[in-house]
Design a protein around this motif. Structure first.
Motif, PDB file in Angstrom:
ATOM      1  N   MET A   1       0.827  -1.186   0.000  1.00  0.00           N
ATOM      2  CA  MET A   1       0.000   0.000   0.000  1.00  0.00           C
ATOM      3  C   MET A   1       0.872   1.250   0.000  1.00  0.00           C
ATOM      4  SD  MET A   1      -3.156  -1.012   2.612  1.00  0.00           S
ATOM      5  CE  MET A   1      -2.522   0.134   3.765  1.00  0.00           C
ATOM      6  N   ALA A   2       1.884   1.258   0.842  1.00  0.00           N
ATOM      7  CA  ALA A   2       2.724   2.443   0.966  1.00  0.00           C
ATOM      8  C   ALA A   2       3.559   2.682  -0.293  1.00  0.00           C
ATOM      9  CB  ALA A   2       3.638   2.311   2.182  1.00  0.00           C
ATOM     10  N   VAL A   3       4.054   1.611  -0.892  1.00  0.00           N
ATOM     11  CA  VAL A   3       4.898   1.749  -2.079  1.00  0.00           C
ATOM     12  C   VAL A   3       4.118   2.351  -3.239  1.00  0.00           C
ATOM     13  CG1 VAL A   3       6.198   0.462  -3.815  1.00  0.00           C
ATOM     14  CG2 VAL A   3       6.444  -0.114  -1.404  1.00  0.00           C
ATOM     15  N   LEU A   4       2.889   1.885  -3.443  1.00  0.00           N
ATOM     16  CA  LEU A   4       2.075   2.359  -4.566  1.00  0.00           C
ATOM     17  C   LEU A   4       1.127   3.492  -4.193  1.00  0.00           C
ATOM     18  CD1 LEU A   4       1.258  -1.099  -6.152  1.00  0.00           C
ATOM     19  CD2 LEU A   4       2.981   0.565  -6.871  1.00  0.00           C
ATOM     20  N   ASN A   5       1.086   3.833  -2.908  1.00  0.00           N
ATOM     21  CA  ASN A   5       0.240   4.907  -2.416  1.00  0.00           C
ATOM     22  C   ASN A   5      -1.234   4.679  -2.778  1.00  0.00           C
ATOM     23  OD1 ASN A   5      -0.288   7.244  -1.002  1.00  0.00           O
ATOM     24  ND2 ASN A   5       0.057   8.572  -2.770  1.00  0.00           N
ATOM     25  N   VAL A   6      -1.724   3.478  -2.453  1.00  0.00           N
ATOM     26  CA  VAL A   6      -3.120   3.124  -2.693  1.00  0.00           C
ATOM     27  C   VAL A   6      -3.748   2.641  -1.392  1.00  0.00           C
ATOM     28  CG1 VAL A   6      -2.791   2.534  -5.130  1.00  0.00           C
ATOM     29  CG2 VAL A   6      -2.526   0.776  -3.397  1.00  0.00           C
ATOM     30  N   SER A   7      -5.049   2.571  -1.369  1.00  0.00           N
ATOM     31  CA  SER A   7      -5.765   2.158  -0.167  1.00  0.00           C
ATOM     32  C   SER A   7      -5.794   0.635  -0.030  1.00  0.00           C
ATOM     33  CB  SER A   7      -7.197   2.691  -0.206  1.00  0.00           C
ATOM     34  OG  SER A   7      -7.910   2.072  -1.249  1.00  0.00           O
ATOM     35  N   ARG A   8      -6.141   0.180   1.158  1.00  0.00           N
ATOM     36  CA  ARG A   8      -6.244  -1.248   1.446  1.00  0.00           C
ATOM     37  C   ARG A   8      -7.294  -1.920   0.540  1.00  0.00           C
ATOM     38  NH1 ARG A   8      -4.414  -4.070   5.840  1.00  0.00           N
ATOM     39  NH2 ARG A   8      -3.920  -2.080   6.823  1.00  0.00           N
ATOM     40  N   PRO A   9      -8.490  -1.313   0.351  1.00  0.00           N
ATOM     41  CA  PRO A   9      -9.468  -1.954  -0.546  1.00  0.00           C
ATOM     42  C   PRO A   9      -8.953  -2.132  -1.978  1.00  0.00           C
ATOM     43  CG  PRO A   9     -10.567  -0.315   0.808  1.00  0.00           C
ATOM     44  CD  PRO A   9      -9.086  -0.168   1.057  1.00  0.00           C
ATOM     45  N   THR A  10      -8.134  -1.191  -2.435  1.00  0.00           N
ATOM     46  CA  THR A  10      -7.565  -1.315  -3.783  1.00  0.00           C
ATOM     47  C   THR A  10      -6.643  -2.523  -3.865  1.00  0.00           C
ATOM     48  OG1 THR A  10      -7.711   1.065  -4.157  1.00  0.00           O
ATOM     49  CG2 THR A  10      -6.167  -0.157  -5.541  1.00  0.00           C
ATOM     50  N   VAL A  11      -5.822  -2.717  -2.852  1.00  0.00           N
ATOM     51  CA  VAL A  11      -4.918  -3.871  -2.825  1.00  0.00           C
ATOM     52  C   VAL A  11      -5.728  -5.167  -2.818  1.00  0.00           C
ATOM     53  CG1 VAL A  11      -3.151  -5.089  -1.491  1.00  0.00           C
ATOM     54  CG2 VAL A  11      -3.053  -2.600  -1.726  1.00  0.00           C
ATOM     55  N   TYR A  12      -6.792  -5.214  -2.005  1.00  0.00           N
ATOM     56  CA  TYR A  12      -7.636  -6.410  -1.966  1.00  0.00           C
ATOM     57  C   TYR A  12      -8.309  -6.660  -3.318  1.00  0.00           C
ATOM     58  CZ  TYR A  12      -7.133  -7.078   3.059  1.00  0.00           C
ATOM     59  OH  TYR A  12      -6.636  -7.331   4.308  1.00  0.00           O
ATOM     60  N   THR A  13      -8.748  -5.591  -3.957  1.00  0.00           N
ATOM     61  CA  THR A  13      -9.375  -5.728  -5.278  1.00  0.00           C
ATOM     62  C   THR A  13      -8.381  -6.310  -6.267  1.00  0.00           C
ATOM     63  OG1 THR A  13     -10.866  -3.880  -4.859  1.00  0.00           O
ATOM     64  CG2 THR A  13     -10.505  -4.485  -7.167  1.00  0.00           C
ATOM     65  N   TRP A  14      -7.161  -5.784  -6.283  1.00  0.00           N
ATOM     66  CA  TRP A  14      -6.131  -6.289  -7.194  1.00  0.00           C
ATOM     67  C   TRP A  14      -5.811  -7.746  -6.898  1.00  0.00           C
ATOM     68  CZ3 TRP A  14      -2.182  -1.681  -6.738  1.00  0.00           C
ATOM     69  CH2 TRP A  14      -2.680  -0.588  -7.453  1.00  0.00           C
ATOM     70  N   PHE A  15      -5.706  -8.066  -5.622  1.00  0.00           N
ATOM     71  CA  PHE A  15      -5.385  -9.443  -5.244  1.00  0.00           C
ATOM     72  C   PHE A  15      -6.482 -10.399  -5.707  1.00  0.00           C
ATOM     73  CE2 PHE A  15      -5.429 -13.048  -2.311  1.00  0.00           C
ATOM     74  CZ  PHE A  15      -4.136 -13.510  -2.490  1.00  0.00           C
ATOM     75  N   ASN A  16      -7.744 -10.019  -5.488  1.00  0.00           N
ATOM     76  CA  ASN A  16      -8.860 -10.871  -5.912  1.00  0.00           C
ATOM     77  C   ASN A  16      -8.890 -11.037  -7.428  1.00  0.00           C
ATOM     78  OD1 ASN A  16      -9.744 -11.381  -3.315  1.00  0.00           O
ATOM     79  ND2 ASN A  16     -11.091  -9.589  -3.297  1.00  0.00           N
ATOM     80  N   ARG A  17      -8.610  -9.965  -8.160  1.00  0.00           N
ATOM     81  CA  ARG A  17      -8.566 -10.065  -9.623  1.00  0.00           C
ATOM     82  C   ARG A  17      -7.423 -10.972 -10.061  1.00  0.00           C
ATOM     83  NH1 ARG A  17      -9.305  -4.024 -11.899  1.00  0.00           N
ATOM     84  NH2 ARG A  17      -9.022  -5.108 -13.877  1.00  0.00           N
ATOM     85  N   TRP A  18      -6.289 -10.903  -9.373  1.00  0.00           N
ATOM     86  CA  TRP A  18      -5.151 -11.768  -9.677  1.00  0.00           C
ATOM     87  C   TRP A  18      -5.509 -13.231  -9.420  1.00  0.00           C
ATOM     88  CZ3 TRP A  18      -0.470 -11.856 -11.869  1.00  0.00           C
ATOM     89  CH2 TRP A  18       0.366 -12.938 -11.567  1.00  0.00           C
ATOM     90  N   GLU A  19      -6.187 -13.481  -8.313  1.00  0.00           N
ATOM     91  CA  GLU A  19      -6.578 -14.845  -7.965  1.00  0.00           C
ATOM     92  C   GLU A  19      -7.540 -15.437  -9.004  1.00  0.00           C
ATOM     93  OE1 GLU A  19      -6.112 -17.023  -5.040  1.00  0.00           O
ATOM     94  OE2 GLU A  19      -4.277 -15.830  -5.070  1.00  0.00           O
ATOM     95  N   ARG A  20      -8.461 -14.621  -9.491  1.00  0.00           N
ATOM     96  CA  ARG A  20      -9.453 -15.104 -10.458  1.00  0.00           C
ATOM     97  C   ARG A  20      -8.893 -15.247 -11.865  1.00  0.00           C
ATOM     98  NH1 ARG A  20     -13.564 -10.867 -10.134  1.00  0.00           N
ATOM     99  NH2 ARG A  20     -12.370 -10.005  -8.452  1.00  0.00           N
ATOM    100  N   GLY A  21      -8.033 -14.296 -12.294  1.00  0.00           N
ATOM    101  CA  GLY A  21      -7.638 -14.317 -13.697  1.00  0.00           C
ATOM    102  C   GLY A  21      -6.159 -14.216 -13.972  1.00  0.00           C
TER     103      GLY A  21
END
Length: 94
Positions: free
Chosen positions: A1-21
């Motif tokens: 989160m700190a490296v990319l300066n994004v929120s926790r929900p954004t990281v979770y969204t990216w992780f879930n998208r990575w897991e699915r596709g």
């Protein structure tokens, strides 16, 4: 989160998208974003109007707003013309 300066929900969204596709799941899906005001179907009338009055884009924008029944600014017209020129089509040079 700190490296990319994004929120926790954004990281979770990216992780879930990575897991699915996998890597392809991280790409934006088609249809996301704002729809363009001027599209490929408008290219011919826009280029013809600009060729008729090259030096007065504001006047061309007023005329095209009436002809195409679309609300857009001279700046939008300028961006559209750049995209047409960048596509390298036959009508790229106004």
């Amino acid at each position: 989160m700190a490296v990319l300066n994004v929120s926790r929900p954004t990281v979770y969204t990216w992780f879930n998208r990575w897991e699915r596709g996998g890597l392809a799941g991280l790409a934006n899906a088609a249809g996301q974003g704002r729809r363009p005001i001027l599209g490929a179907a408008d290219e011919a009338p826009v280029v013809a109007a600009v060729r008729a009055n090259r030096q007065q884009l504001k006047e061309v924008a007023v005329t095209l707003r009436q002809e195409l029944a679309k609300d857009f600014s001279a700046r939008t017209l300028r961006r559209f013309l750049k995209s047409v020129a960048g596509a390298g089509g036959a009508s790229a040079t106004p």
